[in-house]
Design a protein around this motif. Structure first.
Motif, PDB file in Angstrom:
ATOM      1  N   UNK A  72       3.042  14.565  -8.825  1.00 19.72           N
ATOM      2  CA  UNK A  72       4.167  15.594  -8.902  1.00 19.72           C
ATOM      3  C   UNK A  72       4.482  15.797 -10.374  1.00 19.72           C
ATOM      4  N   UNK A  73       4.441  14.513 -11.173  1.00 18.33           N
ATOM      5  CA  UNK A  73       4.814  14.720 -12.551  1.00 18.33           C
ATOM      6  C   UNK A  73       3.751  15.445 -13.288  1.00 18.33           C
TER       7      UNK A  73
ATOM      8  N   UNK B  81       3.863  18.888 -15.604  1.00 18.80           N
ATOM      9  CA  UNK B  81       3.667  18.727 -17.028  1.00 18.80           C
ATOM     10  C   UNK B  81       2.443  20.005 -17.347  1.00 18.80           C
ATOM     11  N   UNK B  82       1.614  20.080 -16.284  1.00 21.50           N
ATOM     12  CA  UNK B  82       0.615  21.274 -16.241  1.00 21.50           C
ATOM     13  C   UNK B  82       1.327  22.626 -16.473  1.00 21.50           C
ATOM     14  N   UNK B  83       2.499  22.826 -15.816  1.00 22.81           N
ATOM     15  CA  UNK B  83       3.296  24.074 -15.689  1.00 22.81           C
ATOM     16  C   UNK B  83       3.663  24.051 -16.960  1.00 22.81           C
TER      17      UNK B  83
ATOM     18  N   UNK C 130       0.928  -1.134  -0.052  1.00 26.50           N
ATOM     19  CA  UNK C 130       0.255   0.177   0.211  1.00 26.50           C
ATOM     20  C   UNK C 130       0.863   1.016  -0.038  1.00 26.50           C
ATOM     21  N   UNK C 131       2.026   1.337   0.775  1.00 27.91           N
ATOM     22  CA  UNK C 131       2.767   2.449   0.820  1.00 27.91           C
ATOM     23  C   UNK C 131       3.520   2.654  -0.503  1.00 27.91           C
ATOM     24  N   UNK C 132       3.873   1.658  -1.101  1.00 30.92           N
ATOM     25  CA  UNK C 132       4.548   1.541  -2.293  1.00 30.92           C
ATOM     26  C   UNK C 132       3.600   2.189  -3.360  1.00 30.92           C
ATOM     27  N   UNK C 133       2.268   1.727  -3.331  1.00 34.41           N
ATOM     28  CA  UNK C 133       1.521   2.297  -4.444  1.00 34.41           C
ATOM     29  C   UNK C 133       1.138   3.906  -4.085  1.00 34.41           C
ATOM     30  N   UNK C 134       1.063   4.297  -3.008  1.00 30.62           N
ATOM     31  CA  UNK C 134       0.890   5.355  -2.601  1.00 30.62           C
ATOM     32  C   UNK C 134       2.265   6.432  -3.094  1.00 30.62           C
ATOM     33  N   UNK C 135       3.057   5.905  -2.755  1.00 32.91           N
ATOM     34  CA  UNK C 135       4.471   6.728  -3.192  1.00 32.91           C
ATOM     35  C   UNK C 135       4.429   6.871  -4.760  1.00 32.91           C
ATOM     36  N   UNK C 136       3.842   5.816  -5.401  1.00 26.76           N
ATOM     37  CA  UNK C 136       3.839   6.019  -6.754  1.00 26.76           C
ATOM     38  C   UNK C 136       2.932   6.940  -7.209  1.00 26.76           C
ATOM     39  N   UNK C 137       1.754   7.041  -6.701  1.00 29.74           N
ATOM     40  CA  UNK C 137       0.555   8.074  -7.008  1.00 29.74           C
ATOM     41  C   UNK C 137       1.168   9.349  -6.720  1.00 29.74           C
TER      42      UNK C 137
END
Length: 144
Positions: free
Chosen positions: A109-110, A114-116, A97-104
């Motif tokens: 952030x990415x 990209x929006x900026x 779960x922690x790995x999944x949240x870090x990925x999200x």
């Protein structure tokens, strides 16, 4: 001893039982009453130079300090209970779960970066671009 120390000791001797009784009426725990009494006298000794007998008695001055000490104690206890209540309904996350949240979080952030970049390329603010993307997404959902 200095005259101030002698004066404070006299106040301490005369008013200790009153301050202790004040806290004993407000808490069921004898240790808490003793701690709050000690905290009150620590605060009193540090501010003794500002005590002005013409503005009131030593007892009223000490009980005013005691009221503030008790209010701070109640606030700290309430904050502690709030933390327990907030934590009570949460589950412990597994490593997956922690790995999944870090990925999200990294993906978000990415996405913000990209929006900026896209906003800069279009000559609009990132907030304006996010609004346009939100509206476009809503139109697409309406067509599906």
């Amino acid at each position: 001893m200095t005259p101030a120390a002698v004066a404070f000791e006299a106040i301490y001797q005369a008013e200790f039982d009153v301050v202790m009784a004040y806290f004993a009426r407000r808490t069921a725990d004898p240790q808490t009453a003793a701690d709050l009494t000690a905290d009150t006298f620590v605060a009193a000794i540090t501010s003794f130079s500002t005590f002005n007998r013409s503005k009131g008695t030593a007892r009223s001055w000490l009980l005013g300090i005691g009221r503030r000490v008790f209010a701070q104690h109640c606030e700290a206890v309430t904050r502690g209970r709030d933390v327990v209540v907030r934590m009570h309904g949460r589950r412990v996350l597994s490593g997956h779960d922690i790995d999944d949240l870090v990925g999200r979080i990294d993906a978000e952030r990415k996405g913000r970066e990209l929006i900026k970049e896209a906003a800069a390329a279009l000559g609009v603010s990132s907030g304006a671009l996010r609004i346009r993307l939100f509206r476009a997404h809503g139109k697409l959902r309406g067509q599906a």
